[in-house]
Design a protein around this motif. Structure first.
Motif, PDB file in Angstrom:
ATOM      1  N   ARG A   1       0.834  -1.209   0.000  1.00 15.07           N
ATOM      2  CA  ARG A   1       0.000   0.000   0.000  1.00 15.07           C
ATOM      3  C   ARG A   1       0.867   1.257   0.000  1.00 15.07           C
ATOM      4  O   ARG A   1       0.582   2.222  -0.710  1.00 15.07           O
ATOM      5  CB  ARG A   1      -0.920  -0.013   1.219  1.00 15.07           C
ATOM      6  CG  ARG A   1      -1.860   1.181   1.298  1.00 15.07           C
ATOM      7  CD  ARG A   1      -2.771   1.075   2.500  1.00 15.07           C
ATOM      8  NE  ARG A   1      -2.022   1.077   3.745  1.00 15.07           N
ATOM      9  CZ  ARG A   1      -2.601   0.933   4.941  1.00 15.07           C
ATOM     10  NH1 ARG A   1      -3.898   0.751   5.031  1.00 15.07           N
ATOM     11  NH2 ARG A   1      -1.861   0.967   6.031  1.00 15.07           N
TER      12      ARG A   1
ATOM     13  N   CYS B   1       2.253   1.635  -3.522  1.00 10.65           N
ATOM     14  CA  CYS B   1       1.227   2.065  -4.467  1.00 10.65           C
ATOM     15  C   CYS B   1       0.867   3.536  -4.277  1.00 10.65           C
ATOM     16  O   CYS B   1       0.560   4.245  -5.236  1.00 10.65           O
ATOM     17  CB  CYS B   1      -0.029   1.205  -4.318  1.00 10.65           C
ATOM     18  SG  CYS B   1       0.148  -0.496  -4.897  1.00 10.65           S
ATOM     19  N   ALA B   2       0.897   3.997  -3.034  1.00  5.91           N
ATOM     20  CA  ALA B   2       0.512   5.382  -2.739  1.00  5.91           C
ATOM     21  C   ALA B   2       1.644   6.365  -2.998  1.00  5.91           C
ATOM     22  O   ALA B   2       1.421   7.573  -3.033  1.00  5.91           O
ATOM     23  CB  ALA B   2       0.052   5.507  -1.292  1.00  5.91           C
TER      24      ALA B   2
ATOM     25  N   HIS C   1      -2.529   8.284  -9.921  1.00  5.98           N
ATOM     26  CA  HIS C   1      -1.781   9.402  -9.355  1.00  5.98           C
ATOM     27  C   HIS C   1      -1.990  10.701 -10.121  1.00  5.98           C
ATOM     28  O   HIS C   1      -1.511  11.741  -9.693  1.00  5.98           O
ATOM     29  CB  HIS C   1      -0.289   9.056  -9.300  1.00  5.98           C
ATOM     30  CG  HIS C   1       0.065   8.112  -8.199  1.00  5.98           C
ATOM     31  ND1 HIS C   1       0.389   8.530  -6.930  1.00  5.98           N
ATOM     32  CD2 HIS C   1       0.108   6.758  -8.160  1.00  5.98           C
ATOM     33  CE1 HIS C   1       0.635   7.484  -6.169  1.00  5.98           C
ATOM     34  NE2 HIS C   1       0.467   6.396  -6.886  1.00  5.98           N
TER      35      HIS C   1
END
Length: 309
Positions: free
Chosen positions: A174, A177-178, A192
């Motif tokens: 996570r 991905c962030a 994004h």
């Protein structure tokens, strides 16, 4: 559902083993590529990763997600001759080395559903490095500490450890991905982008909706042509090709759940099971029924096709 949540929820992560290695120089451990996936978390100190002819120095907060088949070495210095992991990792708590500079590393092995993970894991490098800071680092280290505390023989400890191991991997993925950067798969890059993300999340949140390029562009607040061009630039595919891919991905998950073709068709945006079958055959090369039978025989990555070591 957010596409990242969708993948992490359906890919059936299963924690198989973990080892906390307290190392002091000189030391070195060589890992085979037998496990479908490994997670390495450097909790304290520094060490060196050697993989594929390259050498990278790691410090506290650095994590590695290692795909099956990738061999690598962790050591205090790159020149160290390592011992095979199978000879070193004989217990959950392991101390190695000669008393020099110290390092603490958690290494965990996982199996997963390769079909459900298809949109993400095959697009990753063999060894993905994630450098955690701030809240992400605190959460991961807290989970590592909980795993250490649960490593006894108490009632239910294996169940708790399995769940914590899954949580740990999800926390690292996570955070990656962030994060920002150019190493994200195309659809993550779209998430994004401030405008493309509005359309992408809307699409993933309702695959059954009769989306068009124009309606998606409207969600993004862009003209049809500008949206289509921007989407292709970021993801490498057209908006409707992306939609079809994810519809087929969801259809495959539902096929494995034993759903009927008509039910699946309604849930992924096709009016009839015949329309779904035609689209599925174009995308996968086989009919939905044939695909379901083939996958049932092969099994998940935890089966014969991808054993856990």
């Amino acid at each position: 559902m957010d596409p990242v949540d969708d993948i992490l929820t359906t890919m059936g992560l299963a924690h198989r083993s973990h080892h906390r290695v307290t190392a002091s120089a000189p030391w070195g451990v060589a890992f085979s590529g037998a496990a479908p996936m490994r997670l390495v978390v450097v909790a304290r100190g520094r060490c060196v990763l050697s993989e594929g002819g390259g050498v990278v120095e790691l410090g506290a907060g650095d994590c590695l997600v290692v795909r099956g088949g990738a061999e690598f070495v962790l050591s205090d210095v790159a020149e160290r001759v390592p011992a095979p992991a199978r000879e070193v990792l004989t217990a959950r708590e392991v101390a190695v080395g000669g008393g020099g500079a110290g390092c603490e590393v958690l290494v965990a092995a996982f199996s997963f559903d390769a079909v459900a993970a298809e949109p993400l894991l095959p697009r990753l490098p063999d060894v993905l490095r994630v450098s955690l800071r701030g809240g992400n680092l605190r959460r991961v280290l807290a989970t590592v500490e909980l795993m250490v505390l649960e490593s006894g023989d108490g009632f239910g400890s294996e169940l708790v450890l399995g769940k914590l191991g899954d949580v740990l991997l999800v926390q690292v993925m996570r955070a990656w991905c962030a994060g920002s950067g150019d190493d994200r798969p195309g659809w993550l890059a779209a998430l994004h982008d401030p405008r493309l993300s509005l359309a992408t999340r809307a699409m993933h949140g309702d695959l059954a909706h009769p989306w068009t390029v124009a309606s998606l562009a409207g969600r993004a607040g862009m003209s049809r042509s500008a949206f289509a061009a921007a989407f292709r630039e970021r993801t490498g595919e057209s908006p409707l090709a992306h939609l079809t891919y994810w519809r087929m991905h969801r259809a495959k998950a539902l096929l494995r759940e034993g759903r009927t073709l008509q039910e699946i068709a309604v849930r992924v945006g096709y009016e009839t099971d015949t329309a779904l079958s035609r689209a599925f055959r174009r995308a996968e090369g086989v009919s939905p029924g044939r695909w379901r039978g083939l996958v049932a025989r092969v099994g998940d990555s935890g089966g014969e096709a991808c054993p856990v070591a």
